[in-house]
Write a protein that holds these residues in place. Structure first.
Motif, short mmCIF file in Angstrom:
data_model
loop_
_atom_site.label_atom_id
_atom_site.label_comp_id
_atom_site.label_asym_id
_atom_site.label_seq_id
_atom_site.Cartn_x
_atom_site.Cartn_y
_atom_site.Cartn_z
N ILE A 145 -54.01 71.33 -92.31
CA ILE A 145 -53.00 71.23 -93.36
C ILE A 145 -52.72 69.77 -93.65
O ILE A 145 -52.44 68.99 -92.75
CB ILE A 145 -51.68 71.91 -92.93
N THR A 146 -52.78 69.39 -94.92
CA THR A 146 -52.45 68.02 -95.30
C THR A 146 -50.99 67.90 -95.70
O THR A 146 -50.44 66.81 -95.66
CB THR A 146 -53.34 67.52 -96.45
N GLY A 147 -50.37 69.00 -96.10
CA GLY A 147 -48.96 68.91 -96.45
C GLY A 147 -48.43 70.17 -97.10
O GLY A 147 -49.20 71.03 -97.54
N LEU A 148 -47.10 70.26 -97.14
CA LEU A 148 -46.40 71.30 -97.88
C LEU A 148 -45.50 70.57 -98.86
O LEU A 148 -44.49 69.98 -98.47
CB LEU A 148 -45.58 72.18 -96.94
N TYR A 149 -45.87 70.59 -100.14
CA TYR A 149 -45.22 69.75 -101.13
C TYR A 149 -44.27 70.54 -102.01
O TYR A 149 -44.63 71.60 -102.54
CB TYR A 149 -46.27 69.05 -101.99
N PRO A 150 -43.03 70.06 -102.17
CA PRO A 150 -42.06 70.76 -102.99
C PRO A 150 -42.35 70.62 -104.48
O PRO A 150 -42.76 69.55 -104.94
CB PRO A 150 -40.73 70.08 -102.63
N GLU A 151 -42.14 71.70 -105.19
CA GLU A 151 -42.25 71.68 -106.65
C GLU A 151 -40.87 71.33 -107.18
O GLU A 151 -39.95 72.15 -107.15
CB GLU A 151 -42.70 73.05 -107.15
N THR A 152 -40.70 70.10 -107.65
CA THR A 152 -39.39 69.61 -108.06
C THR A 152 -39.54 68.61 -109.19
O THR A 152 -40.62 68.05 -109.40
CB THR A 152 -38.65 68.95 -106.88
N SER A 153 -38.46 68.39 -109.93
CA SER A 153 -38.48 67.45 -111.03
C SER A 153 -38.27 66.01 -110.58
O SER A 153 -38.31 65.08 -111.39
CB SER A 153 -37.41 67.81 -112.06
N THR A 154 -38.05 65.80 -109.30
CA THR A 154 -37.80 64.46 -108.77
C THR A 154 -39.11 63.75 -108.46
O THR A 154 -39.98 64.31 -107.80
CB THR A 154 -36.94 64.54 -107.50
N ARG A 155 -39.22 62.51 -108.93
CA ARG A 155 -40.43 61.74 -108.68
C ARG A 155 -40.46 61.14 -107.28
O ARG A 155 -41.49 61.16 -106.61
CB ARG A 155 -40.55 60.62 -109.73
N ASP A 156 -39.35 60.58 -106.83
CA ASP A 156 -39.30 59.90 -105.54
C ASP A 156 -38.79 60.85 -104.47
O ASP A 156 -37.63 61.25 -104.49
CB ASP A 156 -38.39 58.68 -105.64
N CYS A 157 -39.65 61.23 -103.55
CA CYS A 157 -39.29 62.17 -102.49
C CYS A 157 -39.22 61.51 -101.12
O CYS A 157 -39.26 62.18 -100.09
CB CYS A 157 -40.30 63.32 -102.45
N THR A 158 -39.12 60.18 -101.09
CA THR A 158 -39.11 59.48 -99.81
C THR A 158 -37.80 59.69 -99.06
O THR A 158 -36.76 59.98 -99.65
CB THR A 158 -39.35 57.97 -100.01
N THR A 159 -37.87 59.53 -97.74
CA THR A 159 -36.69 59.63 -96.89
C THR A 159 -36.84 58.67 -95.72
O THR A 159 -37.96 58.37 -95.29
CB THR A 159 -36.50 61.06 -96.35
N ASN A 160 -35.71 58.18 -95.23
CA ASN A 160 -35.71 57.34 -94.04
C ASN A 160 -35.30 58.12 -92.79
O ASN A 160 -35.20 57.55 -91.71
CB ASN A 160 -34.75 56.16 -94.23
N SER A 161 -35.07 59.41 -92.95
CA SER A 161 -34.66 60.22 -91.80
C SER A 161 -35.81 60.38 -90.81
O SER A 161 -36.98 60.26 -91.17
CB SER A 161 -34.18 61.59 -92.27
N SER A 162 -35.46 60.65 -89.59
CA SER A 162 -36.45 60.69 -88.51
C SER A 162 -37.42 61.86 -88.65
O SER A 162 -37.02 62.96 -89.03
CB SER A 162 -35.73 60.79 -87.16
N ALA A 163 -38.67 61.58 -88.32
CA ALA A 163 -39.70 62.62 -88.31
C ALA A 163 -39.97 63.11 -86.89
O ALA A 163 -40.90 63.88 -86.67
CB ALA A 163 -40.99 62.08 -88.92
N LYS A 164 -39.15 62.69 -85.95
CA LYS A 164 -39.39 63.01 -84.54
C LYS A 164 -39.21 64.50 -84.28
O LYS A 164 -38.25 65.11 -84.72
CB LYS A 164 -38.44 62.20 -83.64
N LEU A 165 -40.16 65.06 -83.55
CA LEU A 165 -40.11 66.47 -83.15
C LEU A 165 -40.00 66.55 -81.64
O LEU A 165 -40.35 65.61 -80.92
CB LEU A 165 -41.38 67.20 -83.61
#
Length: 215
Positions: free
Chosen positions: A66-86
């Protein structure tokens, strides 16, 4: 779905672009109209992209990724600074279908700003979609073979309840030997049910293409 020759599991679906779908930037929380899961054909990518040939998924014999699960949204910038830690346990489970940790972190940082969940929930959603999706044997075979797009599509429809023809898009790469399947896109509603892909998602494979075997 086989992601390694040594064992067989249902979850088998590197990362492409982390961009979200849409043209305008909204000031409010993004509205998500569905998701698109990208399933990469690992043997094809490893064979024809020298930059990826030394990745774990190539060296350890993954068939799909899997390369990703991408949201279908009208927003261009989907970046986040929140943690990706699992948690260690969840990271181990996710690694079966997304073995590159750096790619997983980059995916979250490029996509997490447009999804109504934290990183743990996001990757759990990917695992759930992967568990549910059944894959024809042709996609994980050790042998390279030619197949008609309609034949592969119909097999996937028969194996997956609720999946419709418009939920699947095939992407190919042109090689000297013909068109090689490199990616399958599967489209979902917010609740995880399958739906028709948005008009922005268009496959480019011809009527007949090649599935590269894992060896």
């Amino acid at each position: 779905m086989d992601i390694r020759p040594a064992y067989r599991i249902l979850t088998s679906l590197l990362i492409g672009s982390g961009a979200c779908f849409g043209m305008s930037v909204l000031s409010a929380a993004p509205v998500v109209n569905g998701y698109v899961m990208d399933v990469q054909m690992v043997p094809a990518v490893c064979a024809y992209d020298p930059l990826k040939s030394k990745k774990r998924k190539c060296l350890e014999g993954y068939s799909l990724n899997i390369t990703g699960l991408y949201p279908e949204t009208s927003t261009r910038d989907c970046t986040t600074n929140s943690s990706a830690k699992l948690s260690p346990l969840q990271a181990k489970v996710v690694a079966r279908i997304m073995p590159d940790e750096n790619a997983r972190v980059a995916l979250w940082h490029n996509t997490g700003g447009c999804v109504p969940m934290n990183a743990s929930q996001y990757f759990r959603t990917i695992i759930n979609h992967a568990d549910k999706l059944k894959i024809p044997d042709e996609l994980t075979s050790q042998e390279t073979q030619s197949i008609q797009a309609n034949v592969l599509r119909n097999k996937m429809l028969r194996m997956n309840s609720g999946l419709v023809s418009q939920s699947i898009e095939f992407n190919c790469m042109q090689t000297r030997g013909g068109s090689l399947l490199t990616e399958i896109k599967i489209c979902y509603k917010n609740n995880g049910q399958y739906k028709s892909c948005p008009t922005t998602i268009v496959g480019n494979c011809p009527a007949t293409f090649i599935i590269k075997g894992s060896f």
